[in-house]
Design a protein around this motif. Sequence first.
Motif, PDB file in Angstrom:
ATOM      1  N   VAL A 131       0.821  -1.160   0.030  1.00  0.00           N
ATOM      2  CA  VAL A 131       0.159  -0.115   0.060  1.00  0.00           C
ATOM      3  C   VAL A 131       0.932   1.144   0.043  1.00  0.00           C
ATOM      4  CG1 VAL A 131      -1.661   1.291   1.487  1.00  0.00           C
ATOM      5  CG2 VAL A 131      -1.998  -1.129   1.150  1.00  0.00           C
TER       6      VAL A 131
ATOM      7  N   THR B 255      -9.273  10.126   0.063  1.00  0.00           N
ATOM      8  CA  THR B 255      -8.556   9.174   0.671  1.00  0.00           C
ATOM      9  C   THR B 255      -9.277   8.786   1.947  1.00  0.00           C
ATOM     10  OG1 THR B 255      -6.333   9.747   0.110  1.00  0.00           O
ATOM     11  CG2 THR B 255      -6.311   8.824   2.282  1.00  0.00           C
TER      12      THR B 255
ATOM     13  N   SER C  34     -10.418   5.212   3.117  1.00  0.00           N
ATOM     14  CA  SER C  34     -10.106   4.588   4.590  1.00  0.00           C
ATOM     15  C   SER C  34     -11.512   4.133   5.062  1.00  0.00           C
ATOM     16  CB  SER C  34      -9.499   5.584   5.259  1.00  0.00           C
ATOM     17  OG  SER C  34      -8.167   6.362   4.845  1.00  0.00           O
TER      18      SER C  34
ATOM     19  N   ILE D  97      -5.583  -1.576   7.550  1.00  0.00           N
ATOM     20  CA  ILE D  97      -4.972  -0.561   6.613  1.00  0.00           C
ATOM     21  C   ILE D  97      -5.918   0.537   6.478  1.00  0.00           C
ATOM     22  CG2 ILE D  97      -4.698  -0.236   3.976  1.00  0.00           C
ATOM     23  CD1 ILE D  97      -3.868  -3.340   3.725  1.00  0.00           C
TER      24      ILE D  97
ATOM     25  N   TYR E 207      -4.472   4.699   6.778  1.00  0.00           N
ATOM     26  CA  TYR E 207      -4.282   5.090   5.306  1.00  0.00           C
ATOM     27  C   TYR E 207      -4.290   6.506   5.205  1.00  0.00           C
ATOM     28  CZ  TYR E 207      -4.530   5.048   0.217  1.00  0.00           C
ATOM     29  OH  TYR E 207      -4.265   5.598  -0.765  1.00  0.00           O
TER      30      TYR E 207
END
Length: 390
Positions: free
Chosen positions: A70, A95, A99, A128, A132
């Motif tokens: 990632v 983003t 997430s 993640i 993230y």
Amino acid sequence: MTSQNRLASADIYRGFVMLLMMAEVLHFGDVSKALPNSSFWAFLGHHQDHVEWVGCALHDLIQPSFSFLVGVVLPYSVANRLSKGGSFSQALWHTIKRSLILIALGIFLRSQYKTQTYFTFEDTLSQIGLGYTFLFILAFRSQKVQIVALITILIGYWLAFALYPLPDANFNYTDAGVTKDWEYNLSGFAAHWNKNTNLAWAFDRWFLNLFPREKPFLFNGGGYATLNFIPTLGTMILGLLAGNIFLSSSSSQEKLKRFLILGISGIILGLVLDALGVCPNVKRIWTPTWVVFSGGWCFLLLAFFYWVIDMKQSTDAYFLKVIGMNSIAAYCIADALGVYISKSLKIHLGENYASILGDSYQTLIHGGLMLLIYWLILHWLFKKKIFIRI
């Protein structure tokens, strides 16, 4: 990333990692139990399962590799998005949504066969997702800031566990799902990282009970914890540093050399920290030592695939490419369709169809056919140019 600037070695590395995950259906451990005198199947069985606590098997490298990658591809993704005229605020909002979707997808997959939503956050996708957005913000900072953030995470997380008090004489081990004399318990200073008696376990005893549950949360049977996302962010930062190397003006040989040096150094440092008792090497609670040690292996694996795929221009990795370019689909197929496919095969081929080579190899035959079906679904998606993106 667009098709023009995709990092081929990252796709193949990801395909290899997802293949290891999907191949759980082969159940090498069951074959090993059926053939107890075979060291070959014992070896395969060991590396297709997680170690109980301290240490590492090949299977333990799946999640750190997925998280590491990632970070590797993020600089490419950011550059691609900005090249299309997107602003930082637009990219940040995208983003944040990504997430949240990853967190929700992890919860959804963990809630299968439950009577209500099962709120838990130790799934790879949720882990993640939790880190993230922080990784994305770091991608816009200098490499010096990224390294400082990594060191701060490792030392801060180590210190938080080290300061958390050890169980006293009245500690209820039953409610923690372990026994005081569990064979994998650590002693002395390292006991701060024992299963379900540590800081992360205590946090989950509070945090997870804030959500609706069938019954109060007491412990995770494997020792996994929500707070693992913090050191997992450290693993993703290591991947981000690798991505920076890829985008640098260095030659291919220099990039490969740096990956090898970082890989070997990480493994050695991790082994030393574990051996000295500074911090044990435990994947299940993602100790700082595990970040360094598994990160070393990630750099070495990346170096191998970079050398074979990008430098040697190998074209023999189509099987892995099909998986790696649709990793979210592969994850969901294996996690959500596995039981359905397994039952369907037995319905249509008979309960004992997999005994063709003898009872010892039933799980191998059955799992092998399941794995083939997984790949054929992914191959159909690949041919139709259908790629699941979040």
